[in-house]
Design a protein around this motif. Structure first.
Motif, PDB file in Angstrom:
ATOM      1  N   MET A   1       0.991  -1.255  -0.078  1.00  0.00           N
ATOM      2  CA  MET A   1      -0.092   0.019   0.007  1.00  0.00           C
ATOM      3  C   MET A   1       0.536   1.237  -0.152  1.00  0.00           C
ATOM      4  O   MET A   1       2.007   1.322   0.891  1.00  0.00           O
ATOM      5  CB  MET A   1      -0.846   0.030   1.311  1.00  0.00           C
ATOM      6  CG  MET A   1      -1.703   1.381   1.353  1.00  0.00           C
ATOM      7  SD  MET A   1      -2.727   1.190   2.784  1.00  0.00           S
ATOM      8  CE  MET A   1      -3.989   0.600   2.186  1.00  0.00           C
ATOM      9  N   ASP A   2       0.485   2.088  -0.902  1.00  0.00           N
ATOM     10  CA  ASP A   2       1.388   3.342  -1.004  1.00  0.00           C
ATOM     11  C   ASP A   2       0.703   4.295   0.131  1.00  0.00           C
ATOM     12  O   ASP A   2      -0.435   4.301   0.772  1.00  0.00           O
ATOM     13  CB  ASP A   2       1.360   3.961  -2.324  1.00  0.00           C
ATOM     14  CG  ASP A   2       0.068   4.482  -2.752  1.00  0.00           C
ATOM     15  OD1 ASP A   2      -0.734   5.137  -1.980  1.00  0.00           O
ATOM     16  OD2 ASP A   2      -0.191   4.619  -3.990  1.00  0.00           O
ATOM     17  N   ASN A   4      -0.235   7.349  -0.064  1.00  0.00           N
ATOM     18  CA  ASN A   4      -1.404   8.285  -0.423  1.00  0.00           C
ATOM     19  C   ASN A   4      -2.707   7.391  -0.159  1.00  0.00           C
ATOM     20  O   ASN A   4      -3.698   7.801   0.079  1.00  0.00           O
ATOM     21  CB  ASN A   4      -1.423   8.663  -1.852  1.00  0.00           C
ATOM     22  CG  ASN A   4      -0.418   9.699  -2.168  1.00  0.00           C
ATOM     23  OD1 ASN A   4      -0.106  10.670  -1.417  1.00  0.00           O
ATOM     24  ND2 ASN A   4       0.192   9.880  -3.365  1.00  0.00           N
ATOM     25  N   ALA A   5      -2.593   6.000  -0.416  1.00  0.00           N
ATOM     26  CA  ALA A   5      -3.741   5.338  -0.154  1.00  0.00           C
ATOM     27  C   ALA A   5      -4.060   5.082   1.452  1.00  0.00           C
ATOM     28  O   ALA A   5      -5.282   5.132   1.656  1.00  0.00           O
ATOM     29  CB  ALA A   5      -3.544   3.635  -0.764  1.00  0.00           C
ATOM     30  N   LYS A   7      -3.357   7.620   3.456  1.00  0.00           N
ATOM     31  CA  LYS A   7      -3.975   8.832   3.708  1.00  0.00           C
ATOM     32  C   LYS A   7      -5.490   8.862   3.612  1.00  0.00           C
ATOM     33  O   LYS A   7      -6.281   9.386   4.178  1.00  0.00           O
ATOM     34  CB  LYS A   7      -3.258  10.040   3.275  1.00  0.00           C
ATOM     35  CG  LYS A   7      -3.852  11.286   3.263  1.00  0.00           C
ATOM     36  CD  LYS A   7      -2.995  12.409   2.623  1.00  0.00           C
ATOM     37  CE  LYS A   7      -3.685  13.617   2.599  1.00  0.00           C
ATOM     38  NZ  LYS A   7      -2.806  14.812   1.671  1.00  0.00           N
ATOM     39  N   HIS A   8      -5.829   8.290   2.231  1.00  0.00           N
ATOM     40  CA  HIS A   8      -6.999   8.289   1.894  1.00  0.00           C
ATOM     41  C   HIS A   8      -7.974   7.302   2.722  1.00  0.00           C
ATOM     42  O   HIS A   8      -9.090   7.738   3.068  1.00  0.00           O
ATOM     43  CB  HIS A   8      -7.203   7.646   0.451  1.00  0.00           C
ATOM     44  CG  HIS A   8      -8.572   7.593   0.142  1.00  0.00           C
ATOM     45  ND1 HIS A   8      -9.344   8.635  -0.471  1.00  0.00           N
ATOM     46  CD2 HIS A   8      -9.520   6.520  -0.086  1.00  0.00           C
ATOM     47  CE1 HIS A   8     -10.433   8.206  -0.947  1.00  0.00           C
ATOM     48  NE2 HIS A   8     -10.604   6.742  -0.608  1.00  0.00           N
ATOM     49  N   LYS A   9      -7.601   6.079   3.307  1.00  0.00           N
ATOM     50  CA  LYS A   9      -8.101   5.379   4.055  1.00  0.00           C
ATOM     51  C   LYS A   9      -8.353   5.935   5.504  1.00  0.00           C
ATOM     52  O   LYS A   9      -9.229   6.051   5.906  1.00  0.00           O
ATOM     53  CB  LYS A   9      -7.258   4.162   4.548  1.00  0.00           C
ATOM     54  CG  LYS A   9      -7.736   3.087   5.561  1.00  0.00           C
ATOM     55  CD  LYS A   9      -6.803   1.836   5.833  1.00  0.00           C
ATOM     56  CE  LYS A   9      -7.356   0.800   6.892  1.00  0.00           C
ATOM     57  NZ  LYS A   9      -8.676   0.328   6.433  1.00  0.00           N
ATOM     58  N   GLU A  76      -5.914  -6.367   4.450  1.00  0.00           N
ATOM     59  CA  GLU A  76      -6.190  -4.867   5.118  1.00  0.00           C
ATOM     60  C   GLU A  76      -7.454  -4.679   5.788  1.00  0.00           C
ATOM     61  O   GLU A  76      -7.334  -3.789   6.611  1.00  0.00           O
ATOM     62  CB  GLU A  76      -6.387  -3.935   3.718  1.00  0.00           C
ATOM     63  CG  GLU A  76      -5.193  -3.649   2.783  1.00  0.00           C
ATOM     64  CD  GLU A  76      -5.638  -2.635   1.796  1.00  0.00           C
ATOM     65  OE1 GLU A  76      -6.555  -1.862   1.879  1.00  0.00           O
ATOM     66  OE2 GLU A  76      -4.960  -2.919   0.664  1.00  0.00           O
TER      67      GLU A  76
END
Length: 148
Positions: A1-2, A4-5, A7-9, A76
């Motif tokens: 997982m990067d 940015n992903a 942060k979005h989560k 996840e």
């Protein structure tokens, strides 16, 4: 997982992190770097609000757990929760909130993976610090339980 992903989560699943404008910056020197601007996290003394400071160190340590559980190959949707924490407020924060969270060592991760595979549950200790001009403003240590 990067990052940015992640942060979005955080922003979609934990609305407070979006309001606080928490940003997941990068990983450097085996530390996860997270930040938040002072303005939405300010108190009546024009310094960082203790609740915001506590939230940033707690969610940053949670994020370190999460990233490593994914890196170890687990799903996840695993459950990660802080079960015990200690926070020391050492100095006021008067600028951007800047948090360094120490990522687990290879040995810690090996132990974590083994326990998760054997027992479907494990715990890990994570440390975070809020820094300003290389001075420690907040020290945090949390124990996180992980269930898969």
């Amino acid at each position: 997982m990067d990052l940015n992903a992640l942060k979005h989560k955080l922003h979609t699943q934990i609305p407070l992190t979006k309001f606080m404008q928490i940003d997941v910056k990068n990983i450097e020197d085996n530390c996860l770097i997270t930040t938040a601007p002072l303005k939405p996290n300010i108190n009546d003394k024009l310094t960082g609000f203790a609740g915001s400071l506590s939230t940033l160190v707690t969610i940053s340590a949670w994020s370190a757990c999460y990233l490593n559980v994914i890196k170890l190959g687990f799903k996840e949707d695993c459950m990660i929760a802080v079960i015990k924490s200690d926070t020391a407020y050492r100095a006021p924060v008067t600028k951007e909130l800047y948090c360094k969270t120490i990522l687990p060592s290879k040995e810690q991760l090996q132990t974590l993976k083994r326990k998760l595979q054997e027992k479907k549950s494990a715990s890990i200790r994570i440390k975070s610090q809020l820094l300003q001009d290389d001075k420690v403003c907040v020290d945090f240590e949390g124990i996180y339980v992980i269930k898969i």
